[in-house]
Scaffold this motif. Structure first.
Motif, PDB file in Angstrom:
ATOM      1  N   ALA A 134       0.840  -1.202   0.000  1.00  0.00           N
ATOM      2  CA  ALA A 134       0.000   0.000   0.000  1.00  0.00           C
ATOM      3  C   ALA A 134       0.872   1.249   0.000  1.00  0.00           C
ATOM      4  N   GLY A 135       1.926   1.255   0.833  1.00  0.00           N
ATOM      5  CA  GLY A 135       2.827   2.406   0.884  1.00  0.00           C
ATOM      6  C   GLY A 135       3.519   2.626  -0.448  1.00  0.00           C
ATOM      7  N   ALA A 136       3.954   1.519  -1.075  1.00  0.00           N
ATOM      8  CA  ALA A 136       4.672   1.632  -2.343  1.00  0.00           C
ATOM      9  C   ALA A 136       3.759   2.206  -3.423  1.00  0.00           C
ATOM     10  N   MET A 137       2.530   1.663  -3.524  1.00  0.00           N
ATOM     11  CA  MET A 137       1.625   2.119  -4.578  1.00  0.00           C
ATOM     12  C   MET A 137       1.279   3.595  -4.397  1.00  0.00           C
ATOM     13  N   MET A 138       1.019   3.993  -3.143  1.00  0.00           N
ATOM     14  CA  MET A 138       0.661   5.399  -2.911  1.00  0.00           C
ATOM     15  C   MET A 138       1.853   6.312  -3.147  1.00  0.00           C
ATOM     16  N   SER A 139       3.068   5.885  -2.734  1.00  0.00           N
ATOM     17  CA  SER A 139       4.261   6.711  -2.965  1.00  0.00           C
ATOM     18  C   SER A 139       4.483   6.926  -4.451  1.00  0.00           C
ATOM     19  N   ILE A 140       4.363   5.818  -5.227  1.00  0.00           N
ATOM     20  CA  ILE A 140       4.591   5.924  -6.671  1.00  0.00           C
ATOM     21  C   ILE A 140       3.551   6.846  -7.298  1.00  0.00           C
ATOM     22  N   PHE A 141       2.287   6.697  -6.859  1.00  0.00           N
ATOM     23  CA  PHE A 141       1.222   7.556  -7.404  1.00  0.00           C
ATOM     24  C   PHE A 141       1.495   9.020  -7.076  1.00  0.00           C
ATOM     25  N   TYR A 142       1.856   9.311  -5.827  1.00  0.00           N
ATOM     26  CA  TYR A 142       2.133  10.693  -5.424  1.00  0.00           C
ATOM     27  C   TYR A 142       3.287  11.276  -6.243  1.00  0.00           C
ATOM     28  N   THR A 143       4.321  10.441  -6.453  1.00  0.00           N
ATOM     29  CA  THR A 143       5.488  10.931  -7.189  1.00  0.00           C
ATOM     30  C   THR A 143       5.110  11.285  -8.617  1.00  0.00           C
ATOM     31  N   PHE A 144       4.326  10.396  -9.259  1.00  0.00           N
ATOM     32  CA  PHE A 144       3.890  10.680 -10.629  1.00  0.00           C
ATOM     33  C   PHE A 144       3.009  11.927 -10.654  1.00  0.00           C
ATOM     34  N   ALA A 145       2.099  12.026  -9.675  1.00  0.00           N
ATOM     35  CA  ALA A 145       1.178  13.159  -9.660  1.00  0.00           C
ATOM     36  C   ALA A 145       1.930  14.453  -9.434  1.00  0.00           C
ATOM     37  N   ALA A 146       2.990  14.417  -8.597  1.00  0.00           N
ATOM     38  CA  ALA A 146       3.754  15.632  -8.321  1.00  0.00           C
ATOM     39  C   ALA A 146       4.465  16.105  -9.575  1.00  0.00           C
ATOM     40  N   GLN A 147       4.845  15.159 -10.459  1.00  0.00           N
ATOM     41  CA  GLN A 147       5.493  15.548 -11.709  1.00  0.00           C
ATOM     42  C   GLN A 147       4.534  16.334 -12.595  1.00  0.00           C
ATOM     43  N   THR A 148       3.268  15.911 -12.596  1.00  0.00           N
ATOM     44  CA  THR A 148       2.278  16.567 -13.451  1.00  0.00           C
ATOM     45  C   THR A 148       1.988  17.973 -12.960  1.00  0.00           C
TER      46      THR A 148
END
Lengths: 186, 149
Positions: free
Chosen positions: B124-138
């Motif tokens: 759960a932590g990994a999926m949310m971290s990856i999502f946040y990182t991608f979203a922060a790029q946008t």
């Protein structure tokens, strides 16, 4: 019969993904492809694998691909020249893989190595030794606990890798005047 | 912009609590039915990702900050490996759950529960971290986002 029609739909999805230039449609089709794969696992009674495929393949990775799409353009560049070197490489690799499947045991073969090695012991003894009704769970978490620890470490490492590569903290332009490439890891 | 998508907002508000509940069910019922830590972690993260997609990344970050997802990432692996070390301290081998409780079966149950929980938290932590990182790029231009990345 169900599996053959599902495989037909999977092939059709894969071929249309190759032809389409609109990457948004390609991402959606890859999600559909994963759903077909999940249904096939379901038909093969691999419920846990189907579950994972549906959640990860069709769910999370589609969202992540859409997130990537927001960073790039949503149209694929058209290359008019055919690159013969890579084409030959792909055809040879694919041919070798298909040739390799000829040696594989038939689906449901009782004499296949996976059924004759330790599987029967798990089926007979796991109820007594571990006492968990779902044998998949007892193999995954108890008999093969080391492997699952390794898998968890892989997930951890993958997320750390993403954070290190694209999760860098951007230095604010107002204060420093320029973006520092060697910013600390977020 | 976001305020106009009332159908999406209402439907996701209705869906998110059952998704979280289902994730917990998959997590703790994995011994008896299909599922386990990995699937539960993904479903749990999917609920927050859905929230982030509909209500904006800034709101999702206020609910679960990026630092919390990174802590979860490490916490799960620590819980898993820590269970192994605990069994060693109790006299067994690494990840030998038989020593965790008075009877081997009870020990196995406890061990599997802890280990699956570790897997779930990390995934759960990994999926949310990856999502946040991608979203922060946008949303690179957004100052609020950059503060918390």
């Amino acid at each position: 019969m169900i599996i053959i029609s599902l495989l037909f739909f999977m092939t059709a999805t894969a071929i249309s993904m190759l032809w389409l230039r609109d990457l948004f449609a390609v991402v959606m089709l890859s999600g559909i492809y994963s759903l077909f794969a999940a249904v096939i696992y379901m038909v093969m009674d691999a419920v846990d694998v189907a579950f994972t495929e549906a959640a990860v393949g069709a769910g999370i990775s589609t969202v992540l691909m859409l997130g990537t799409l927001a960073l790039t353009k949503s149209k694929e560049k058209v290359h008019k020249k055919i690159a013969y070197g890579p084409l030959a490489l792909v055809l040879i690799t694919g041919g070798i893989l298909v040739y390799g499947t000829l040696d594989m045991p038939h689906y449901g073969d009782a004499n296949a190595p996976i059924h004759s090695h330790v599987a029967s012991r798990y089926i007979e003894k796991s109820g007594l030794e571990v006492g968990v009704p779902n044998i998949v769970t007892s193999v995954l978490a108890s008999y093969r606990g080391y492997d699952t620890l390794g898998e968890t470490a892989v997930v951890f490492t993958a997320a750390i890798g993403v954070l290190v590569i694209i999760g860098r903290r951007k230095k604010k332009r107002k204060k420093t005047g320029a973006v520092n490439d060697g910013g600390d890891i977020a | 912009m976001m305020h106009q998508k009332s159908v999406l907002r209402v439907v996701s508000k209705l869906l998110i609590p059952p998704i979280l509940l289902f994730a917990l069910y998959v997590q703790f019922h994995g011994d008896f039915g299909p599922g386990g830590g990995f699937q539960a972690g993904v479903i749990f993260a999917a609920a927050f990702i859905l929230y982030g997609l509909i209500f904006g990344i800034a709101n999702a970050r206020r609910t679960v900050p990026a630092s919390a997802t990174r802590t979860m990432l490490a916490l799960g692996v620590l819980l898993y490996a820590g269970t192994g070390v605990w069994t060693m301290l109790l006299g067994g081998e690494f990840l030998d759950y038989n020593y965790l409780a008075s009877t081997p079966i009870a020990g196995q149950h406890l061990g599997i529960l802890l280990v699956e929980l570790g897997v779930g938290i990390t995934v759960a932590g990994a999926m949310m971290s990856i999502f946040y990182t991608f979203a922060a790029q946008t949303l690179d231009g957004d100052e609020d986002i950059e503060e918390e990345v």
